[in-house]
Design a protein around this motif. Structure first.
Motif, PDB file in Angstrom:
ATOM      1  N   LYS A 195      42.280  38.187  39.843  1.00 40.58           N
ATOM      2  CA  LYS A 195      41.694  39.477  40.198  1.00 40.58           C
ATOM      3  C   LYS A 195      40.538  39.325  41.182  1.00 40.58           C
ATOM      4  CE  LYS A 195      42.940  41.852  35.949  1.00 40.58           C
ATOM      5  NZ  LYS A 195      42.433  42.512  34.736  1.00 40.58           N
ATOM      6  N   ASN A 196      39.905  38.142  41.182  1.00 40.94           N
ATOM      7  CA  ASN A 196      38.745  37.942  42.066  1.00 40.94           C
ATOM      8  C   ASN A 196      39.097  37.304  43.404  1.00 40.94           C
ATOM      9  OD1 ASN A 196      36.667  38.911  40.300  1.00 40.94           O
ATOM     10  ND2 ASN A 196      37.215  37.180  39.006  1.00 40.94           N
ATOM     11  N   ARG A 197      40.369  36.957  43.571  1.00 46.07           N
ATOM     12  CA  ARG A 197      40.785  36.207  44.770  1.00 46.07           C
ATOM     13  C   ARG A 197      40.458  36.947  46.071  1.00 46.07           C
ATOM     14  NH1 ARG A 197      42.384  30.846  45.307  1.00 46.07           N
ATOM     15  NH2 ARG A 197      42.157  30.255  43.150  1.00 46.07           N
ATOM     16  N   LEU A 198      40.812  38.229  46.127  1.00 44.70           N
ATOM     17  CA  LEU A 198      40.619  38.968  47.376  1.00 44.70           C
ATOM     18  C   LEU A 198      39.121  39.074  47.696  1.00 44.70           C
ATOM     19  CD1 LEU A 198      41.937  40.603  49.674  1.00 44.70           C
ATOM     20  CD2 LEU A 198      41.755  42.633  48.238  1.00 44.70           C
ATOM     21  N   LYS A 199      38.336  39.379  46.680  1.00 39.33           N
ATOM     22  CA  LYS A 199      36.880  39.488  46.876  1.00 39.33           C
ATOM     23  C   LYS A 199      36.337  38.189  47.458  1.00 39.33           C
ATOM     24  CE  LYS A 199      32.673  40.729  44.391  1.00 39.33           C
ATOM     25  NZ  LYS A 199      32.313  42.110  44.611  1.00 39.33           N
ATOM     26  N   ARG A 200      36.814  37.081  46.898  1.00 39.16           N
ATOM     27  CA  ARG A 200      36.336  35.772  47.350  1.00 39.16           C
ATOM     28  C   ARG A 200      36.663  35.514  48.822  1.00 39.16           C
ATOM     29  NH1 ARG A 200      37.992  30.636  43.895  1.00 39.16           N
ATOM     30  NH2 ARG A 200      38.904  30.100  45.881  1.00 39.16           N
ATOM     31  N   VAL A 201      37.877  35.790  49.219  1.00 36.56           N
ATOM     32  CA  VAL A 201      38.214  35.513  50.628  1.00 36.56           C
ATOM     33  C   VAL A 201      37.497  36.484  51.580  1.00 36.56           C
ATOM     34  CG1 VAL A 201      40.415  34.300  50.331  1.00 36.56           C
ATOM     35  CG2 VAL A 201      40.442  36.741  50.566  1.00 36.56           C
ATOM     36  N   LEU A 202      37.326  37.728  51.143  1.00 32.83           N
ATOM     37  CA  LEU A 202      36.691  38.698  52.048  1.00 32.83           C
ATOM     38  C   LEU A 202      35.213  38.400  52.277  1.00 32.83           C
ATOM     39  CD1 LEU A 202      38.300  42.139  51.086  1.00 32.83           C
ATOM     40  CD2 LEU A 202      38.974  40.517  52.851  1.00 32.83           C
ATOM     41  N   LYS A 203      34.589  37.748  51.305  1.00 33.49           N
ATOM     42  CA  LYS A 203      33.161  37.393  51.440  1.00 33.49           C
ATOM     43  C   LYS A 203      32.892  36.638  52.737  1.00 33.49           C
ATOM     44  CE  LYS A 203      30.732  37.125  47.113  1.00 33.49           C
ATOM     45  NZ  LYS A 203      30.632  36.347  45.905  1.00 33.49           N
ATOM     46  N   GLY A 204      33.870  35.853  53.166  1.00 33.95           N
ATOM     47  CA  GLY A 204      33.713  35.057  54.388  1.00 33.95           C
ATOM     48  C   GLY A 204      33.431  35.903  55.631  1.00 33.95           C
ATOM     49  N   PHE A 205      33.816  37.188  55.588  1.00 35.77           N
ATOM     50  CA  PHE A 205      33.639  38.037  56.777  1.00 35.77           C
ATOM     51  C   PHE A 205      32.261  38.692  56.838  1.00 35.77           C
ATOM     52  CE2 PHE A 205      38.315  38.134  56.199  1.00 35.77           C
ATOM     53  CZ  PHE A 205      38.657  37.583  57.429  1.00 35.77           C
ATOM     54  N   ASN A 206      31.466  38.442  55.827  1.00 40.06           N
ATOM     55  CA  ASN A 206      30.178  39.101  55.659  1.00 40.06           C
ATOM     56  C   ASN A 206      29.282  39.066  56.896  1.00 40.06           C
ATOM     57  OD1 ASN A 206      28.491  40.560  54.143  1.00 40.06           O
ATOM     58  ND2 ASN A 206      27.758  38.863  52.871  1.00 40.06           N
TER      59      ASN A 206
END
Ligand SMILES: Nc1ncnc2c1ncn2[C@@H]1O[C@H](COP(=O)(O)OP(=O)(O)OP(=O)(O)O)[C@@H](O)[C@H]1O
Ligand SMILES: [Mg+2]
Length: 250
Positions: A103-114
């Motif tokens: 469930k946290n996978r997408l959140k984790r990858v999107l953090k990189g775009f911060n």
């Protein structure tokens, strides 16, 4: 960076039209914007004339942010980039099922775009699945287009109940009325009833408009070919209301 998902488990309610026009207006207002097309149908990629990658890459999507970066494409508009969908995205659910802490996978990858983007817009497929749950966790705002009809009302109630039952914060859900035909008494009555029951509906209403349908012909956001028309104003207003709402989020 804020993450806004255009989501409904119901199909054909205006998620893609919203993603495309919202991303366009966000970029036009100066926000560095990344639209990620999560739907294997690839409709928002099509509207922005962006070719999908030639290789299957769903398997790498949830592994690391660097895998997504490779697939960023520039759009024809300043401040707006796209990650187009690939047909292999149809396997997202099966793939996610195989991950720990899926469930946290997408959140984790999107953090990189911060650092690089102010806004990520997710165009979501119509389902309620592992992917949807990872979207609910990754997003600051789950923007839900609701056509004011009985079945859409029911679907919206199911979504609210799903959030409650699974302890997702219900205040992430931001609904607005879509494809509204004001002359229809059912639309008027449903809007009045739902707005009174749920005080969370945005004020902006997206009308049913042939200009929005024509996005497919022009392959472009509505403002580029129907400037100063009601549909274009409505999406601009939607972006302004959404960005004000986003500012109030923690
Ligand atoms: N406000 C509107 N007025 C008229 N037609 C609209 C409007 N919004 C969307 N449409 C049309 O309705 C169809 C569905 O819209 P759209 O693709 O945005 O919905 P969706 O929720 O993304 O669908 P899906 O669930 O298949 O991804 C499209 O043909 C689109 O052009
Ligand atoms: Mg769509």
């Amino acid at each position: 960076m804020k993450v806004i998902a255009c989501y409904s488990m119901k199909g054909g309610v205006g998620k893609t039209a919203t993603s495309v026009n919202l991303a366009y207006w966000a970029a036009k207002s100066g926000a560095k914007t990344l639209l990620i097309d999560l739907d294997p149908q690839g409709a928002s990629s099509f509207y922005f004339r962006v070719q999908p990658s030639s290789k299957k890459w769903a398997k790498r999507f949830f592994k690391a942010y660097e895998n997504l970066v490779k697939h960023i494409k520039a759009s024809d508009f300043e401040n707006l980039d796209i990650i187009p969908a690939h047909l292999s995205f149809r396997n997202f659910d099966t793939l996610l099922a195989g991950f720990n802490k899926r469930k946290n996978r997408l959140k984790r990858v999107l953090k990189g775009f911060n650092k690089e983007y102010d806004l990520v817009v997710l165009d979501c497929p119509p389902s309620i699945s592992h992917l949807s749950e990872s979207i609910f966790i990754a997003s600051d705002m789950v923007l839900v287009p609701v056509i004011p009809t009985t079945l859409s009302e029911r679907t919206f109630e199911q979504l609210m109940a799903f959030f409650k039952d699974n302890d997702y914060p219900q205040d992430k859900i931001i609904p607005f009325f879509s494809m509204v035909q004001a002359q229809k008494s059912l639309h008027k009555a449903t809007m009045e009833a739902m707005s009174a029951r749920y005080k969370i509906f945005l004020n902006t209403v997206i009308p049913y408009s042939s200009d929005i349908e024509k996005m497919g012909v022009h392959k472009a956001p509505v403002d580029t070919f129907a400037k100063s028309r009601q549909a274009s104003y409505a999406y601009h207003e939607l972006w302004e209301e959404v960005s004000e709402t986003a500012k109030k989020l923690a």
